[in-house]
Design a protein around this motif. Structure first.
Motif, PDB file in Angstrom:
ATOM      1  N   ALA A  53      -9.571 -52.682  18.035  1.00 46.65           N
ATOM      2  CA  ALA A  53      -8.451 -53.492  18.508  1.00 46.65           C
ATOM      3  C   ALA A  53      -7.963 -54.393  17.379  1.00 46.65           C
ATOM      4  CB  ALA A  53      -8.890 -54.342  19.703  1.00 46.65           C
ATOM      5  N   ARG A  54      -6.692 -54.736  17.454  1.00 40.80           N
ATOM      6  CA  ARG A  54      -6.100 -55.668  16.498  1.00 40.80           C
ATOM      7  C   ARG A  54      -5.589 -56.882  17.247  1.00 40.80           C
ATOM      8  NH1 ARG A  54      -4.154 -53.849  11.561  1.00 40.80           N
ATOM      9  NH2 ARG A  54      -2.027 -54.531  11.938  1.00 40.80           N
ATOM     10  N   ALA A  55      -5.577 -58.027  16.562  1.00 34.61           N
ATOM     11  CA  ALA A  55      -5.214 -59.281  17.202  1.00 34.61           C
ATOM     12  C   ALA A  55      -4.499 -60.174  16.202  1.00 34.61           C
ATOM     13  CB  ALA A  55      -6.459 -59.981  17.743  1.00 34.61           C
ATOM     14  N   THR A  56      -3.904 -61.250  16.727  1.00 29.05           N
ATOM     15  CA  THR A  56      -3.302 -62.283  15.897  1.00 29.05           C
ATOM     16  C   THR A  56      -4.095 -63.568  16.081  1.00 29.05           C
ATOM     17  OG1 THR A  56      -1.101 -61.279  16.079  1.00 29.05           O
ATOM     18  CG2 THR A  56      -1.201 -63.586  15.399  1.00 29.05           C
ATOM     19  N   PHE A  57      -4.554 -64.144  14.987  1.00 26.69           N
ATOM     20  CA  PHE A  57      -5.332 -65.381  15.001  1.00 26.69           C
ATOM     21  C   PHE A  57      -4.431 -66.532  14.566  1.00 26.69           C
ATOM     22  CE2 PHE A  57      -8.569 -62.197  14.932  1.00 26.69           C
ATOM     23  CZ  PHE A  57      -9.760 -62.776  15.397  1.00 26.69           C
ATOM     24  N   PHE A  58      -4.162 -67.457  15.470  1.00 30.64           N
ATOM     25  CA  PHE A  58      -3.381 -68.649  15.151  1.00 30.64           C
ATOM     26  C   PHE A  58      -4.360 -69.718  14.658  1.00 30.64           C
ATOM     27  CE2 PHE A  58      -0.425 -66.280  17.693  1.00 30.64           C
ATOM     28  CZ  PHE A  58       0.792 -66.549  17.091  1.00 30.64           C
ATOM     29  N   LEU A  59      -4.353 -69.916  13.337  1.00 29.77           N
ATOM     30  CA  LEU A  59      -5.384 -70.702  12.678  1.00 29.77           C
ATOM     31  C   LEU A  59      -4.922 -72.123  12.377  1.00 29.77           C
ATOM     32  CD1 LEU A  59      -6.734 -68.041  10.150  1.00 29.77           C
ATOM     33  CD2 LEU A  59      -7.507 -68.536  12.489  1.00 29.77           C
ATOM     34  N   ILE A  60      -5.870 -73.045  12.404  1.00 26.71           N
ATOM     35  CA  ILE A  60      -5.638 -74.450  12.090  1.00 26.71           C
ATOM     36  C   ILE A  60      -5.902 -74.680  10.606  1.00 26.71           C
ATOM     37  CG2 ILE A  60      -6.508 -76.787  12.481  1.00 26.71           C
ATOM     38  CD1 ILE A  60      -6.922 -75.988  15.398  1.00 26.71           C
ATOM     39  N   GLY A  61      -4.949 -75.311   9.933  1.00 29.02           N
ATOM     40  CA  GLY A  61      -5.019 -75.453   8.489  1.00 29.02           C
ATOM     41  C   GLY A  61      -6.295 -76.103   7.989  1.00 29.02           C
ATOM     42  N   GLU A  62      -6.718 -77.200   8.609  1.00 30.50           N
ATOM     43  CA  GLU A  62      -7.937 -77.873   8.162  1.00 30.50           C
ATOM     44  C   GLU A  62      -9.155 -76.961   8.279  1.00 30.50           C
ATOM     45  OE1 GLU A  62      -7.087 -82.619   8.916  1.00 30.50           O
ATOM     46  OE2 GLU A  62      -8.211 -81.504  10.432  1.00 30.50           O
TER      47      GLU A  62
END
Length: 211
Positions: free
Chosen positions: A49-58
């Motif tokens: 499966a593929r996904a999108t990770f919405f990441l936090i800059g810090e």
């Protein structure tokens, strides 16, 4: 649900995709984190499966190896601002600066097309600022957050029945208390595969939209 929500969500905010393709977008907010990200990558790999990770800059700055591992596994990176806080409460200048700072951090690992405001709230000004940075906002059709309590075991039960072609599912990682997201993801992907649905990135889902 789609018709009702469409009256409330601006057209430049993606929250589902009108498609007949048997696919949905699986997204994760608030990483990367060593308590959750490696387990998620393992589950996604097992399910192909593929996904999108919405990441936090810090957190990207603190764990660059994990951001690199996400991108290296073929997943998509999204901008979830610099800190884990409600973006709508940030002054406009600070929002623009921190969106750009996070974008620069993520840009080391690949292209970034999407952002998700912290807390899920946005203003028209935030959308205009993001557009100037070549970013489009993504919310979700279905969402859940783990907290380490007994309700975590029932999240897949609640989400799975509503997911259909074009859905965008939002789950949360990023803390030790959210370790249960790994098992939930495994369960959810198993159930949805049984219905013929596959998990893709937000960009892949958007590309399958009816024209």
């Amino acid at each position: 649900m789609r018709r009702a929500a469409a009256r409330l969500v601006p057209g430049d905010v993606l929250w589902y995709v009108d498609t007949d393709a048997p696919r949905f977008a699986l997204t994760f907010d608030d990483g990367p984190d060593p308590h959750t990200t490696p387990g998620l990558l393992g589950v996604l790999a097992r399910h192909r499966a593929r996904a999108t990770f919405f990441l936090i800059g810090e957190r990207v700055a603190a764990h660059p190896d994990l951001a690199r591992a996400i991108a290296g596994a073929g997943h998509e990176l999204g901008n979830h601002l610099l800190r884990d806080e409600r973006s709508a409460q940030s002054p406009p200048e600070r929002f623009a600066r921190e969106l750009a700072r996070t974008g620069a951090l993520l840009g080391a690992y690949g292209p970034v097309r999407w952002f998700r405001p912290g807390g899920g709230w946005f203003t028209p000004g935030m959308l205009r600022t993001a557009a100037r940075q070549d970013l489009r906002a993504v919310l979700g059709t279905w969402a859940a957050a783990h907290d380490g309590g007994p309700g975590d075991a029932r999240i897949a039960d609640r989400l799975a029945p509503g997911v259909c072609p074009g859905s965008i599912v939002v789950l949360h990682e990023g803390t030790a208390a959210r370790r249960g997201v790994v098992a939930t993801t495994d369960d959810l992907l198993t159930r949805l595969a049984g219905r013929g649905l596959s998990s893709v990135t937000v960009s892949e889902l958007a590309a399958s939209a009816h024209r």
